[in-house]
Design a protein around this motif. Structure first.
Motif, mmCIF file in Angstrom:
data_model
loop_
_atom_site.group_PDB
_atom_site.id
_atom_site.type_symbol
_atom_site.label_atom_id
_atom_site.label_comp_id
_atom_site.label_asym_id
_atom_site.label_seq_id
_atom_site.Cartn_x
_atom_site.Cartn_y
_atom_site.Cartn_z
ATOM 1 N N SER A 1 -5.358 3.799 -3.686
ATOM 2 C CA SER A 1 -4.263 4.067 -4.514
ATOM 3 C C SER A 1 -4.184 3.413 -5.816
ATOM 4 O O SER A 1 -3.774 4.202 -6.831
ATOM 5 C CB SER A 1 -2.904 3.574 -3.460
ATOM 6 O OG SER A 1 -2.798 4.015 -2.490
ATOM 7 N N ARG B 1 0.836 4.181 -2.721
ATOM 8 C CA ARG B 1 0.337 5.338 -2.374
ATOM 9 C C ARG B 1 1.354 6.399 -2.777
ATOM 10 O O ARG B 1 0.773 7.585 -3.020
ATOM 11 C CB ARG B 1 0.162 5.369 -0.920
ATOM 12 C CG ARG B 1 -0.811 6.730 -0.310
ATOM 13 C CD ARG B 1 -1.233 6.453 0.989
ATOM 14 N NE ARG B 1 0.132 6.041 2.139
ATOM 15 C CZ ARG B 1 0.073 5.018 2.579
ATOM 16 N NH1 ARG B 1 -0.690 3.622 2.384
ATOM 17 N NH2 ARG B 1 1.118 4.841 3.502
ATOM 18 N N SER C 1 0.876 -1.291 0.013
ATOM 19 C CA SER C 1 -0.114 0.018 -0.068
ATOM 20 C C SER C 1 0.757 1.309 -0.001
ATOM 21 O O SER C 1 0.406 2.290 -0.580
ATOM 22 C CB SER C 1 -1.022 -0.034 1.284
ATOM 23 O OG SER C 1 -1.515 1.188 1.404
ATOM 24 N N HIS C 2 1.883 1.321 0.771
ATOM 25 C CA HIS C 2 2.972 2.444 0.951
ATOM 26 C C HIS C 2 3.589 2.585 -0.578
ATOM 27 O O HIS C 2 3.550 3.746 -0.976
ATOM 28 C CB HIS C 2 3.850 2.118 1.976
ATOM 29 C CG HIS C 2 4.914 3.356 2.003
ATOM 30 N ND1 HIS C 2 4.695 4.386 2.770
ATOM 31 C CD2 HIS C 2 6.121 3.389 1.400
ATOM 32 C CE1 HIS C 2 5.745 5.207 2.730
ATOM 33 N NE2 HIS C 2 6.525 4.669 1.713
ATOM 34 N N ASP D 1 -6.286 5.624 -7.756
ATOM 35 C CA ASP D 1 -5.462 7.083 -7.900
ATOM 36 C C ASP D 1 -4.643 6.934 -9.079
ATOM 37 O O ASP D 1 -4.173 7.841 -9.867
ATOM 38 C CB ASP D 1 -4.838 7.496 -6.632
ATOM 39 C CG ASP D 1 -4.155 9.038 -6.588
ATOM 40 O OD1 ASP D 1 -5.072 9.802 -6.967
ATOM 41 O OD2 ASP D 1 -3.239 9.362 -6.618
ATOM 42 N N ASP E 1 -7.118 1.389 1.521
ATOM 43 C CA ASP E 1 -6.001 2.401 1.189
ATOM 44 C C ASP E 1 -5.303 1.843 -0.139
ATOM 45 O O ASP E 1 -4.941 2.482 -0.809
ATOM 46 C CB ASP E 1 -4.779 2.608 2.457
ATOM 47 C CG ASP E 1 -4.280 1.233 2.969
ATOM 48 O OD1 ASP E 1 -5.199 0.305 2.554
ATOM 49 O OD2 ASP E 1 -3.570 0.911 3.708
#
Length: 319
Positions: A139, A98, A94-95, A142, A135
């Motif tokens: 992402s 993101r 996820s990081h 996005d 999340d």
């Protein structure tokens, strides 16, 4: 095999070294052996590499992120359970996703992370787990929304979104997090064949929930899908099959207004729908016939307007 076990353990032990160069060399070597040697993947996982690789995704070095994400992707081909059961693995992915637009982020690490999700989502039991990570979903949406996203990132994100959407209870979250306008924007504005096909595949799945009706209406989704079925747009057979599937799902899961909209727009492209019913794959043919029945409404409205015996034949075939 003993040599491979020792090699895996040695390389993994170097991932905790205080020397940046030692860690870098170990990462590159792990990336290579997990890519080219399938037998080494479970050995690397069993040696404890996954937590170190996940932690590396939080780092500031794009090169380290790239090698770590690629190694995780390679491992996922053979050892999906090892990945999904590692605490913090999904948070690390996820990081990476993101921060897809960050200067310290590696575009290839983003792509590998999305591809790892797609690999994990092959397992049905993992779909609700990953889909519950809002999340991650946010992402991915996005990434496909951002005009700065490389085409490869968009394609990998779409494939991950498709896997998430295969689980019916994930679809409402996709709608809520803005997937519908992002997907239709790609279909309308992106001329790249593969991306349009992948976007319509996700749209077809998302259409299979009640929440999609209003979201589709806000972006004139039924009309866009109908346009794909118009011969003049030159859409690929796969895109047209996806459009048929989406319209059928929308009619089946939406209310009376959705059915009316599908009938109205579908009546203008019955030739395109019939072509899918005749020339698509087994699922495409079945859904093409089913959509023709929805549009016909059981009162022979298609036959009364288009005096073509093939429509009668197709509608009888579905009985």
């Amino acid at each position: 095999m003993e040599v491979k076990i020792r090699t895996a353990r040695t390389l993994v032990s170097k991932l905790s070294s205080v020397s940046e160069q030692t860690r870098s060399e170990a990462l590159k070597e792990l990336r290579l052996i997990t890519k080219h040697d399938a037998d080494s993947r479970p050995l690397v996982a069993d040696a404890g590499a996954i937590p170190y690789l996940a932690e590396t995704l939080f780092g500031s070095s794009p090169d380290f992120q790239d090698d770590a994400a690629a190694t995780l992707l390679n491992i996922s081909i053979s050892c999906r359970h090892n990945l999904i059961s590692t605490r913090g693995l999904l948070d690390a992915i996820s990081h990476a996703l993101r921060h897809h637009g960050s200067p310290t982020s590696s575009a290839t690490a983003v792509q590998s992370s999305a591809a790892t999700l797609h690999s994990l989502l092959v397992v049905e039991d993992y779909r609700p787990i990953i889909g519950a990570k809002r999340d991650i979903v946010y992402s991915l949406v996005d990434i496909i929304k951002s005009p700065k996203s490389p085409p490869r990132s968009v394609k990998d994100a779409l494939k991950a979104l498709f896997g998430i959407a295969l689980y019916p209870l994930n679809r409402a979250s996709l709608v809520e997090l803005g997937a519908v306008p992002a997907l239709f924007t790609l279909v309308v504005n992106d001329g790249r064949l593969g991306i349009v096909e992948d976007a319509t595949a996700v749209i077809a799945q998302v259409a299979g929930c009640e929440e999609s009706e209003d979201a589709f209406r806000r972006v004139a989704g039924v009309r866009v899908l109908a346009d794909l079925l118009d011969y003049s747009t030159g859409s690929s057979l796969r895109s047209r099959e996806n459009a048929v599937s989406a319209l059928l799902n929308l009619a089946q899961c939406g209310g009376e207004r959705a059915v009316a909209e599908v009938r109205e727009e579908g009546m203008g492209v019955v030739d395109g729908i019939a072509d899918v019913a005749e020339n698509g794959g087994p699922k495409g043919k079945s859904k093409g016939v089913a959509l023709l029945r929805v549009i016909d409404g059981g009162n022979k409205s298609i036959s009364s307007i288009f005096r073509d015996p093939r429509f009668d034949s197709l509608l009888r075939q579905s009985s």
